[in-house]
Motif scaffolding. Structure first.
Motif, PDB file in Angstrom:
ATOM      1  N   ALA A 181       0.839  -1.194   0.000  1.00  0.00           N
ATOM      2  CA  ALA A 181       0.000   0.000   0.000  1.00  0.00           C
ATOM      3  C   ALA A 181       0.878   1.249   0.000  1.00  0.00           C
ATOM      4  N   ALA A 182       0.570   2.189  -0.872  1.00  0.00           N
ATOM      5  CA  ALA A 182       1.319   3.440  -0.917  1.00  0.00           C
ATOM      6  C   ALA A 182       0.928   4.321   0.263  1.00  0.00           C
TER       7      ALA A 182
ATOM      8  N   PRO B 124       0.701   6.372  -6.958  1.00  0.00           N
ATOM      9  CA  PRO B 124      -0.410   5.623  -6.369  1.00  0.00           C
ATOM     10  C   PRO B 124      -0.382   4.163  -6.806  1.00  0.00           C
ATOM     11  N   VAL B 125      -1.115   3.337  -6.117  1.00  0.00           N
ATOM     12  CA  VAL B 125      -1.228   1.929  -6.491  1.00  0.00           C
ATOM     13  C   VAL B 125      -2.143   1.767  -7.698  1.00  0.00           C
TER      14      VAL B 125
ATOM     15  N   TYR C  47      -5.940   2.097  -0.739  1.00  0.00           N
ATOM     16  CA  TYR C  47      -4.633   2.358  -1.337  1.00  0.00           C
ATOM     17  C   TYR C  47      -4.640   3.748  -1.987  1.00  0.00           C
ATOM     18  N   GLY C  48      -3.438   4.211  -2.322  1.00  0.00           N
ATOM     19  CA  GLY C  48      -3.355   5.452  -3.058  1.00  0.00           C
ATOM     20  C   GLY C  48      -3.934   5.282  -4.454  1.00  0.00           C
TER      21      GLY C  48
ATOM     22  N   ILE D 153      -3.770  -6.502  -7.223  1.00  0.00           N
ATOM     23  CA  ILE D 153      -2.939  -5.990  -6.133  1.00  0.00           C
ATOM     24  C   ILE D 153      -2.296  -7.135  -5.356  1.00  0.00           C
TER      25      ILE D 153
END
Length: 463
Positions: free
Chosen positions: A18-19, A26-27, A58-59, A135
Motif C-alpha cells: 500500500a502506498a 499511487p497503487v 490504497y493510493g 494488487i
C-alpha cells in the motif's frame, strides 16, 4: 516494478504494498476515456473520487483521457484536475477509446491500471473486487462481467441480444473463455500492459476484445467479477458500425493467431509462479506437465494414425499404408506437441521443428516397419488384427524414445539458457502488427505536473 527481466518471461506476480498517504506514485490509476462528454464528466469524476476516497485503502489517481473532443470536455477536465489533487487530464488529438487507453496506460507509473466508462453504468462497489486480485498478485487482468449468473443487469433486449451474440461469436471463432469482452470495466497490471499493449492493433472499441484474447492465448490469468449494470439510454455508441468493426477485428486476430504471427511467449510467467509448477523431488522441472500433455497428444495421434492406416490399407500394402499414416500423424503430432506439450508459440523455428520431428518420425517408421517385416517373416500372411496389434506394440516402444528426443533435442527446456534461434525470432513483433508506441518509456514530471508528449502522439497533460 522490476524491469531487469528478460523478454522471454514476465516477472513473478507479487503482492503490491500500500502506498503511503500523499505518495507520488499511487497503487491504482483509473482512466476515464471521454469524447464530447462535457455534461457528464464532472458528475462522473466527483462521484468516482468520492467513492475511492471513502472505500479504497490504497493510493489512487483518476485520469481523464480526452480523445479529440470538440466540445468543452477538455476545459472541464482541466478544471477538475486543478481542483482535485488525485485527478489528472490527458488530451489526445485523435479519436479512439483503444488509442486513449493504450496511450495513458503506457505512460502511467501506477502498478495497477483500470478504466471505466464515463456513464458509470457499472456499480462502483465492484471496483475494489476488480483490482484486488491484481494488487494481491493473484491475477494479471480483471474484467467486469454483465453475463455472469450473479450479475444484475438492466438494459434493453436489443443490447442484451447483441452482447450475448457477440460473445458467442468469440467463443466459437476464437475459443474465448471469458464471458463479457465489452463491459467498460477492466483492469491490468502494469508489467503485463507493457508487454501486451504493443501487440494490440485496434484503437477503437475492439481494443478490449483483442487485449483479452491475446492475454488468454498467452496463458495469463483473467479474473472475472460479476457486476450490477444499468444501461445508459443516452449512450453515443453506434451499434451497427461498432459491430461491423468488431467482426473485422475477430477475423484479423483469428488469422494472426492461426498463422502464429504474434510472439505470445514473451507474456509467459516464470516457472514456479503457478502452484502447479512446484518441483517434484527427483523429477526434472516441467516433466510432469509435459508427460501429461505428451500422453494426451499421443493418444489422439494414435487414434488418427490407426484410422489413417485402416483407410490407406484398403488400397495399398501394409508398408505403404503404415508409412503414409505415420507421416501424416507425425506432422500433426509435432505441431500439437510444440504448442500444447512444450509451450512453444509463434512461427520462429517452426520449419526446423517439423524437420527434426520428421527425423523422429523416421525412427518410429524404422521401428514399426521393422516390426511388420519381422511379422511377415515369422508368420507369412498375418491377419489385419495381428498387424494392428504389432503396430500398437511397436508404437508404444517408439513413444518413449519420441518423448525423450522431443524434450531433449527438438524442444529443449527454454529455462536452461541454452536457447536456439526460435527465441530471438519469437521476440520480434511482426512488421506492421499494431505497434504504435513504445510502452516502457519513463514519464518525467515537472513541478507543475506536466511532461513532454511522446513522439508518436499529440498528447497533452494538465494538472
Amino acid at each position: 516494478m522490476r524491469t531487469d527481466t528478460p523478454w522471454s518471461t514476465l516477472p513473478a506476480r507479487e503482492h503490491l504494498l500500500a502506498a503511503a498517504v500523499g505518495a507520488p506514485v499511487p497503487v491504482l490509476d483509473v482512466v476515464v476515456p471521454v469524447y464530447n462528454e462535457e455534461k457528464d464528466l464532472e458528475t462522473c469524476v466527483l462521484r468516482l473520487h468520492d467513492h475511492l476516497a471513502r472505500t479504497f485503502p490504497y493510493g489512487f489517481r483518476i485520469t481523464v483521457a480526452d480523445n479529440a473532443s470538440t466540445d468543452r470536455t477538455p476545459q472541464v477536465a482541466a478544471r477538475l484536475a486543478g481542483l482535485i489533487p488525485e485527478v489528472r487530464s490527458y488530451r489526445l488529438e485523435e479519436k479512439g477509446r483503444g488509442r486513449a487507453l493504450r496511450t495513458v496506460w503506457s505512460h502511467s507509473d501506477a502498478p495497477v491500471l483500470a478504466y471505466m466508462d464515463v456513464d458509470l453504468s457499472t456499480d462502483l462497489n465492484a471496483l475494489l473486487p476488480l483490482v484486488a486480485p491484481l494488487i494481491s498478485g493473484h491475477s494479471d487482468l480483471a474484467i467486469g462481467s454483465r453475463l455472469a449468473r450473479s450479475s444484475r443487469v438492466v438494459r434493453g433486449s436489443k443490447r442484451e441480444f447483441i452482447s450475448r451474440a457477440y460473445n458467442l461469436i468469440l467463443r466459437s471463432s476464437l475459443a474465448a473463455r471469458f464471458s463479457d469482452a465489452q463491459c467498460g470495466f477492466k483492469a491490468i497490471r502494469r508489467e503485463v500492459a507493457e508487454r501486451l499493449l504493443p501487440m494490440v492493433e485496434d484503437t477503437g472499441w475492439f481494443f478490449d476484445t483483442e487485449m483479452l484474447v491475446l492475454a488468454e492465448r498467452a496463458g495469463l490469468r483473467i479474473h472475472e467479477v460479476p457486476v450490477d449494470w444499468i444501461d445508459d439510454p443516452d449512450s453515443t455508441v453506434h451499434i451497427v458500425r461498432t459491430a461491423t468493426e468488431d467482426l473485422k477485428g475477430v477475423w484479423r486476430v483469428g488469422r494472426a493467431l492461426a498463422t502464429g504471427a504474434l510472439p505470445l511467449d514473451r507474456l509467459g510467467r516464470p516457472f514456479g509462479d503457478d502452484p502447479r509448477d512446484r518441483a517434484v523431488p527427483g523429477v526434472p522441472r516441467g516433466l510432469a506437465g509435459q508427460l501429461v500433455g505428451f500422453c494426451v497428444v499421443g493418444a489422439l495421434s494414435t487414434l488418427v494414425y490407426l484410422a489413417l492406416y485402416s483407410a490407406f490399407r484398403l488400397g495399398a500394402g501394409p508398408q505403404i499404408a503404415n508409412a503414409a499414416a505415420l507421416l501424416v500423424s507425425a506432422v500433426a503430432n509435432t505441431a500439437a506437441n510444440r504448442r500444447l506439450t512444450f509451450g512453444v508459440r509463434g512461427r520462429g523455428g517452426a520449419v526446423r521443428h517439423q524437420a527434426q520431428g520428421l527425423v523422429v518420425f523416421a525412427i518410429g517408421l524404422a521401428l514399426t516397419s521393422g516390426s511388420l517385416a519381422a511379422l511377415g517373416t515369422a508368420s507369412g500372411s498375418a491377419s489385419h488384427t495381428t498387424e494392428v496389434a504389432v503396430l500398437i506394440a511397436a508404437n508404444l516402444a517408439a513413444t518413449v524414445l519420441r518423448f525423450l528426443l522431443l524434450r531433449a533435442w527438438v524442444f529443449p527446456d527454454r529455462r536452461t539458457g541454452h536457447q536456439d534461434a526460435r527465441r530471438g525470432a519469437a521476440h520480434d513483433i511482426p512488421e506492421g502488427y499494431g505497434v504504435s508506441a513504445p510502452v516502457s518509456r519513463p514519464v518525467t514530471l515537472d513541478v507543475q505536473g506536466t511532461h513532454a508528449a511522446p513522439d508518436t502522439h499529440d498528447l497533452r497533460k494538465t494538472r
